[in-house]
Design a protein around this motif. Structure first.
Motif, short mmCIF file in Angstrom:
data_model
loop_
_atom_site.label_atom_id
_atom_site.label_comp_id
_atom_site.label_asym_id
_atom_site.label_seq_id
_atom_site.Cartn_x
_atom_site.Cartn_y
_atom_site.Cartn_z
N GLY A 91 0.96 -1.41 0.03
CA GLY A 91 0.05 0.27 0.13
C GLY A 91 1.04 1.50 0.16
O GLY A 91 2.39 1.43 -0.32
N PHE A 92 0.20 2.79 0.21
CA PHE A 92 0.93 3.84 0.42
C PHE A 92 1.79 4.12 0.81
O PHE A 92 1.16 3.27 2.74
N ILE A 93 2.41 4.90 1.23
CA ILE A 93 3.34 4.88 2.35
C ILE A 93 3.07 6.28 3.10
O ILE A 93 2.25 7.45 3.01
N ASP A 94 2.68 6.10 4.56
CA ASP A 94 1.60 6.90 6.13
C ASP A 94 3.23 8.02 5.13
O ASP A 94 4.16 8.57 5.79
N GLY A 95 2.78 9.43 5.67
CA GLY A 95 3.41 10.37 5.63
C GLY A 95 3.93 10.81 4.39
O GLY A 95 4.60 11.77 4.39
N ALA A 96 3.35 10.58 3.01
CA ALA A 96 5.05 10.14 2.04
C ALA A 96 3.00 10.80 0.97
O ALA A 96 3.71 11.05 -0.31
N TRP A 144 9.77 17.78 -1.18
CA TRP A 144 9.05 16.61 -0.55
C TRP A 144 9.42 14.90 -0.33
O TRP A 144 9.59 14.12 0.56
N LEU A 145 11.06 15.17 -1.22
CA LEU A 145 11.94 13.86 -0.83
C LEU A 145 12.10 13.41 0.42
O LEU A 145 12.52 12.57 1.26
N THR A 146 12.86 14.98 0.76
CA THR A 146 13.48 14.85 2.45
C THR A 146 13.01 15.30 3.13
O THR A 146 13.23 15.02 4.54
N THR A 147 11.75 15.70 3.44
CA THR A 147 11.01 16.16 4.01
C THR A 147 9.89 15.42 4.71
O THR A 147 9.53 15.10 5.72
N GLN A 148 9.16 14.42 3.63
CA GLN A 148 8.24 13.83 3.79
C GLN A 148 8.40 12.27 3.06
O GLN A 148 8.02 10.96 4.39
N LEU A 149 8.89 11.47 2.15
CA LEU A 149 9.16 10.64 2.19
C LEU A 149 10.09 10.06 2.74
O LEU A 149 9.86 8.47 3.22
N LEU A 150 11.00 10.17 3.00
CA LEU A 150 12.69 9.62 3.45
C LEU A 150 12.12 8.98 5.16
O LEU A 150 12.54 8.08 5.35
N PRO A 151 12.31 10.32 5.73
CA PRO A 151 11.47 10.30 6.39
C PRO A 151 10.57 8.98 7.11
O PRO A 151 10.86 8.21 8.24
N SER A 152 9.94 8.68 6.27
CA SER A 152 8.65 7.79 5.83
C SER A 152 9.51 6.43 5.77
O SER A 152 7.89 6.08 5.79
N LEU A 153 10.15 5.62 5.44
CA LEU A 153 10.48 4.91 4.92
C LEU A 153 10.93 3.62 5.76
O LEU A 153 12.06 4.40 6.27
N PRO A 154 10.93 2.45 5.11
CA PRO A 154 11.12 1.03 6.13
C PRO A 154 12.58 1.30 5.14
O PRO A 154 13.13 1.11 4.73
N LEU A 188 24.62 13.93 -8.79
CA LEU A 188 23.26 14.04 -9.70
C LEU A 188 23.51 15.11 -8.31
O LEU A 188 23.77 15.38 -7.02
N ARG A 189 22.21 16.46 -7.63
CA ARG A 189 21.80 16.86 -6.76
C ARG A 189 21.21 16.92 -5.69
O ARG A 189 22.12 16.89 -4.61
N VAL A 190 21.02 15.19 -5.99
CA VAL A 190 19.98 15.05 -4.58
C VAL A 190 21.21 13.44 -5.17
O VAL A 190 20.44 12.82 -5.47
N ARG A 191 21.00 13.03 -3.73
CA ARG A 191 21.68 11.36 -4.07
C ARG A 191 21.76 10.86 -2.85
O ARG A 191 21.25 11.78 -1.60
N LEU A 192 21.08 9.24 -3.05
CA LEU A 192 20.62 8.52 -2.02
C LEU A 192 21.54 7.41 -1.10
O LEU A 192 22.36 7.16 -1.59
N ASN A 193 22.00 7.42 0.28
CA ASN A 193 23.15 6.34 0.85
C ASN A 193 22.60 5.33 1.14
O ASN A 193 21.50 5.82 1.22
N ASN A 217 18.91 5.56 3.19
CA ASN A 217 17.86 5.80 2.87
C ASN A 217 17.81 7.72 3.18
O ASN A 217 16.79 8.15 3.46
N SER A 218 18.72 7.93 3.46
CA SER A 218 18.69 9.23 3.81
C SER A 218 19.59 10.35 2.81
O SER A 218 20.08 9.76 1.87
N SER A 219 19.29 11.07 2.07
CA SER A 219 19.87 11.97 1.44
C SER A 219 20.68 12.68 1.79
O SER A 219 20.85 13.68 2.61
N GLU A 220 21.70 13.67 0.79
CA GLU A 220 22.82 13.96 0.89
C GLU A 220 22.93 15.08 -0.63
O GLU A 220 22.46 14.19 -1.76
N ASN A 221 23.24 16.01 -0.44
CA ASN A 221 23.44 16.81 -1.95
C ASN A 221 24.87 17.12 -2.69
O ASN A 221 25.92 16.41 -2.40
N ALA A 222 24.50 16.36 -3.99
CA ALA A 222 25.91 15.79 -4.57
C ALA A 222 26.35 16.72 -4.82
O ALA A 222 26.53 18.10 -4.42
#
Length: 291
Positions: free
Chosen positions: A173-178, A203-213, A278-283, A286-291
């Motif tokens: 199902g959908f990710i809660d909070g994303a 949206w990616l850094t404030t909603q999706l990533l904190p909600s990911l398993p 890329l400007r946004v890179r995922l490690n 599951n956190s993000s950082e500026n490339a």
């Protein structure tokens, strides 16, 4: 009087439908024209209706008796040559190239490997909807020409206020909070014009990533704001002007002939294409950082 009007008079002046709940109740013949005008008014107002809602509206307006059933109205509509049919919408399907088919196969194999390694596959996408989305089936007046504004309600798919929806989900199902939904500034053109790299990153850094398993792998399409390149990793394209090609080559201290043509310069740029950054890179966490 047009031929269509003559046909309308012949087909709609002779129908009287008894109600199934009362054998003595009959709809007056002259009401057929009133019902026809009521339906055509709904078509002109781009209003979608069902037999049930039409029955209620006709009863409220006093056009038909209050005890008239929707089944009687349904038979009356058919006798007046109204038909419930598939909406007049054109669908275009583009044939995929062999390269796209092979890339899909590679992606599916990669996804299977990610699942086997214990990662949760999360799909990310955007869509849009309007407050007046078209229905798959609708009532149509078959006595009218298909191009007539009174043939059916004929609402274009993009008409009405447009909302953009961004969400992510897994096979559970959908990710809660994303979930993100906002009103588009325009209802014209592709909805991708309402999304940009800055909004997507927020949206990616404030909603999706904190909600990911954890661990997770994101699956995104090729929308440009999904993979924004850093300026130094961009490579000129066929639309780049010759002066900009020369400047790009000189900044990277790449040798070229002063008499080189634009095509030759473009080939040199492609051979020296920089590594994608890329400007946004995922490690891995599951956190993000500026490339």
């Amino acid at each position: 009087m047009t031929a269509g009007a003559v046909r309308l008079t012949v087909n709609r002046a002779s129908s009287s439908v008894p109600s199934p709940s009362s054998g003595s109740q009959v709809l007056p013949v002259f009401d057929n024209f009133t019902i026809c005008r009521c339906i055509q008014k709904k078509f002109a107002g781009k209003e979608h209706f069902t037999v049930g809602s039409l029955t209620n509206d006709l009863q409220t307006a006093g056009i038909i008796p209050e005890m008239t059933s929707w089944a009687s109205v349904l038979r009356l509509l058919h006798s007046m040559e109204f038909k419930y049919k598939t909406s007049q919408r054109k669908m275009y399907v583009r044939k995929e190239s062999l390269e796209i088919v092979c890339r899909r196969i590679t992606a599916l194999r990669d996804l299977r490997r990610q699942r086997e390694e214990g990662r949760v596959v999360v799909y990310v996408d955007e869509a849009w909807f309007t407050t007046r989305m078209a229905h798959n089936r609708e009532w149509a007046d078959t006595t009218q020409d298909i191009t007539s504004p009174t043939y059916s309600h004929q609402v274009p798919p993009g008409e009405g206020e447009r909302f953009v929806v961004v969400a992510a989900g897994t096979n559970e199902g959908f990710i809660d909070g994303a979930y993100l939904c906002y009103l588009a500034k325009t209802n014209q053109g592709d909805y991708h014009g309402e999304m940009n790299a800055k909004l997507f990153k927020q949206w990616l850094t404030t909603q999706l990533l904190p909600s990911l398993p954890e661990p997770s792998v994101l699956v995104l399409d090729n929308a440009p704001y999904h993979s924004t390149l850093l300026e130094e990793s961009r490579c000129p394209t066929s639309a780049t002007k010759k002066a900009d090609l020369v400047r790009w080559v000189q900044q990277r201290r790449i040798s070229f002939r002063p008499s080189a043509t634009r095509s030759e310069l473009l080939l040199i740029c492609k051979k020296n294409r920089p590594e994608r950054r890329l400007r946004v890179r995922l490690n891995k966490n599951n956190s993000s950082e500026n490339a």
